[in-house]
Design a protein around this motif. Structure first.
Motif, mmCIF file in Angstrom:
data_model
loop_
_atom_site.group_PDB
_atom_site.id
_atom_site.type_symbol
_atom_site.label_atom_id
_atom_site.label_comp_id
_atom_site.label_asym_id
_atom_site.label_seq_id
_atom_site.Cartn_x
_atom_site.Cartn_y
_atom_site.Cartn_z
ATOM 1 N N LYS A 89 56.846 26.790 63.351
ATOM 2 C CA LYS A 89 57.183 27.821 62.367
ATOM 3 C C LYS A 89 56.396 29.109 62.574
ATOM 4 N N GLN A 90 55.087 28.987 62.866
ATOM 5 C CA GLN A 90 54.255 30.182 62.996
ATOM 6 C C GLN A 90 54.694 31.065 64.153
ATOM 7 N N HIS A 91 55.308 30.460 65.171
ATOM 8 C CA HIS A 91 55.771 31.243 66.322
ATOM 9 C C HIS A 91 57.220 31.703 66.162
ATOM 10 N N ARG A 92 58.017 30.926 65.446
ATOM 11 C CA ARG A 92 59.431 31.274 65.293
ATOM 12 C C ARG A 92 59.605 32.603 64.573
ATOM 13 N N SER B 30 52.421 45.848 78.849
ATOM 14 C CA SER B 30 52.707 46.403 77.525
ATOM 15 C C SER B 30 54.064 45.948 77.010
ATOM 16 N N GLY B 31 54.372 46.337 75.766
ATOM 17 C CA GLY B 31 55.668 46.029 75.161
ATOM 18 C C GLY B 31 55.742 44.641 74.555
ATOM 19 N N MET B 32 54.613 43.892 74.469
ATOM 20 C CA MET B 32 54.631 42.526 73.935
ATOM 21 C C MET B 32 54.261 42.535 72.452
ATOM 22 N N TYR B 33 54.475 41.366 71.789
ATOM 23 C CA TYR B 33 54.124 41.207 70.390
ATOM 24 C C TYR B 33 52.869 40.345 70.261
ATOM 25 N N ASN B 34 52.100 40.556 69.167
ATOM 26 C CA ASN B 34 51.062 39.599 68.787
ATOM 27 C C ASN B 34 51.588 38.750 67.632
ATOM 28 N N LYS B 35 50.769 37.855 67.058
ATOM 29 C CA LYS B 35 51.269 36.911 66.059
ATOM 30 C C LYS B 35 51.690 37.598 64.752
ATOM 31 N N SER B 36 51.251 38.838 64.571
ATOM 32 C CA SER B 36 51.664 39.581 63.374
ATOM 33 C C SER B 36 52.974 40.320 63.592
ATOM 34 N N GLY B 37 53.480 40.259 64.832
ATOM 35 C CA GLY B 37 54.715 40.968 65.145
ATOM 36 C C GLY B 37 54.482 42.409 65.543
ATOM 37 N N GLY B 38 53.192 42.801 65.679
ATOM 38 C CA GLY B 38 52.882 44.161 66.110
ATOM 39 C C GLY B 38 52.832 44.248 67.633
ATOM 40 N N LYS B 39 52.984 45.452 68.143
ATOM 41 C CA LYS B 39 52.973 45.648 69.589
ATOM 42 C C LYS B 39 51.544 45.484 70.126
ATOM 43 N N VAL B 40 51.454 44.908 71.324
ATOM 44 C CA VAL B 40 50.157 44.661 71.940
ATOM 45 C C VAL B 40 50.265 44.906 73.449
ATOM 46 N N ARG B 41 49.171 45.375 74.032
ATOM 47 C CA ARG B 41 49.126 45.570 75.482
ATOM 48 C C ARG B 41 47.840 44.914 76.015
ATOM 49 N N GLU C 259 41.434 25.493 68.506
ATOM 50 C CA GLU C 259 42.727 26.161 68.610
ATOM 51 C C GLU C 259 42.909 27.236 67.546
ATOM 52 N N ALA C 260 42.127 27.163 66.497
ATOM 53 C CA ALA C 260 42.231 28.178 65.441
ATOM 54 C C ALA C 260 41.832 29.560 65.953
ATOM 55 N N SER C 261 41.135 29.604 67.101
ATOM 56 C CA SER C 261 40.681 30.890 67.644
ATOM 57 C C SER C 261 41.671 31.489 68.644
ATOM 58 N N TYR C 262 42.852 30.867 68.797
ATOM 59 C CA TYR C 262 43.840 31.381 69.758
ATOM 60 C C TYR C 262 44.312 32.774 69.334
ATOM 61 N N TYR C 263 44.362 33.669 70.335
ATOM 62 C CA TYR C 263 44.999 34.977 70.122
ATOM 63 C C TYR C 263 46.333 34.931 70.872
ATOM 64 N N TRP C 264 47.435 34.959 70.120
ATOM 65 C CA TRP C 264 48.760 34.776 70.711
ATOM 66 C C TRP C 264 49.386 36.112 71.114
ATOM 67 N N VAL C 265 50.040 36.056 72.289
ATOM 68 C CA VAL C 265 50.809 37.192 72.811
ATOM 69 C C VAL C 265 52.179 36.657 73.228
ATOM 70 N N TYR C 266 53.228 37.369 72.827
ATOM 71 C CA TYR C 266 54.595 36.894 73.084
ATOM 72 C C TYR C 266 55.323 37.852 74.029
ATOM 73 N N TRP C 267 56.223 37.256 74.842
ATOM 74 C CA TRP C 267 57.054 37.972 75.785
ATOM 75 C C TRP C 267 56.231 38.509 76.978
ATOM 76 N N VAL C 268 55.465 37.604 77.556
ATOM 77 C CA VAL C 268 54.714 37.917 78.779
ATOM 78 C C VAL C 268 55.621 37.625 79.973
ATOM 79 N N PRO C 269 55.864 38.585 80.867
ATOM 80 C CA PRO C 269 56.734 38.339 82.034
ATOM 81 C C PRO C 269 56.211 37.178 82.875
ATOM 82 N N THR C 270 57.107 36.262 83.234
ATOM 83 C CA THR C 270 56.698 35.009 83.876
ATOM 84 C C THR C 270 55.980 35.212 85.210
#
Length: 302
Positions: free
Chosen positions: A181-184, A212-223, A274-285
């Motif tokens: 859920k937290q990632h969806r 650049s152009g990726m999201y963090n867990k808050s849905g904000g842009k991150v590089r 695992e509570a210290s994970y900093y998540w980044v989404y949409w990282v090019p493979t």
């Protein structure tokens, strides 16, 4: 009576018996009276040590004693020590005239820690060539031992690839991350329009420009910016930039995004759990392996 032929005179040809002076020892007693040397290598003795009381059988020869803690033996001056290693405590009786090197051998028998891998401390580093008496060790002294067994060293030196494989195997047993859920709630926003293009089935080195152009867990842009000359990872958002030493990042995990396998969701572990994970989404493979190698230290060997 002294007159010849008198009652006190012995018959001709017989001699008077000679009595030994008082205190004189009979032949053969000298060998029995020799003392055994004192010291840590043998037992002490006394002039009567070898004699047997009348009516008793011959005394058995002295037996060498073997003890785990250094039992008191005549001729040895022992000192009681508290040896502390890895939160383990050992009460040991040890010969005061033994050297630091001999104490290391004793510690080896107790802990399995080879002498060459021991750092033994008593008011500083314990000198191997001096005796415990010379460095003024007293009863109740605490001896601190630092060191790792060979098995511990081998465990620490396990290749990071093997450790990562174990993490991956554990992750495979769980529900896929992208379904949690937290990632969806982030992934359901869809792929960002300005995300960097991906190339599936290819591994590339990190680009010279920030990812650049990726999201963090808050849905904000991150590089992500990799400052190799400073050994830092910069995580930049609209609000601020976090400058993290590479060595402070404990692990990097990632998983392909279902339906978009040419992109990954990735976490940087900044603390012990695992509570210290900093998540980044949409990282090019194509950059996933390069990011892991860079953060975990492999880039140094290129």
């Amino acid at each position: 009576r002294a007159g010849p032929g008198g009652p006190g005179q012995l018959p001709a040809g017989r001699a008077l018996p000679v009595r030994s002076p008082p205190g004189a020892e009979e032949p053969g007693m000298e060998a029995e009276a020799q003392e055994l040397p004192l010291g840590c290598g043998g037992e002490g003795g006394s002039p009567a040590a070898g004699r047997s009381p009348e009516g008793e059988g011959r005394r058995d020869p002295p037996q060498a004693s073997v003890s785990n803690g250094g039992d008191a033996e005549s001729g040895k001056e022992l000192v009681e020590l508290k040896v502390i290693w890895n939160k383990n405590k050992y009460d040991v009786k040890f010969c005061l005239d033994s050297t630091g090197a001999e104490l290391k051998q004793k510690i080896h028998s107790l802990t399995g820690l080879p002498p060459a891998m021991q750092k033994v401390m008593f008011k500083g580093l314990l000198p191997e060539e001096k005796t415990l008496r010379e460095i003024k060790v007293t009863n109740g002294a605490k001896i601190m031992v630092v060191g790792s067994t060979i098995n511990d060293v081998l465990a620490v030196n396990t290749p990071k690839e093997a450790a990562q494989q174990e993490v991956k195997a554990e992750e495979n047993k769980k529900e896929p991350l992208c379904r949690q859920k937290q990632h969806r709630k982030v992934l359901d926003k869809g792929k960002p329009d300005d995300v960097m293009p991906s190339v599936k089935g290819v591994q590339e080195r990190l680009p010279t420009v920030p990812l650049s152009g990726m999201y963090n867990k808050s849905g904000g842009k991150v590089r992500l910016t990799f400052k190799l000359e400073q050994d830092q990872l910069w995580i930049g958002t609209k609000e601020r930039t976090e400058k993290l030493p590479m060595g402070s990042i404990k692990n990097v995990v990632s998983e392909p995004i279902e339906g978009h396998e040419d992109y990954h969701m990735m976490a940087f572990q900044l603390g012990p759990t695992e509570a210290s994970y900093y998540w980044v989404y949409w990282v090019p493979t194509q950059y996933v392996d390069a990011i892991k190698d860079t953060v975990l230290g492999k880039w140094q060997y290129f």
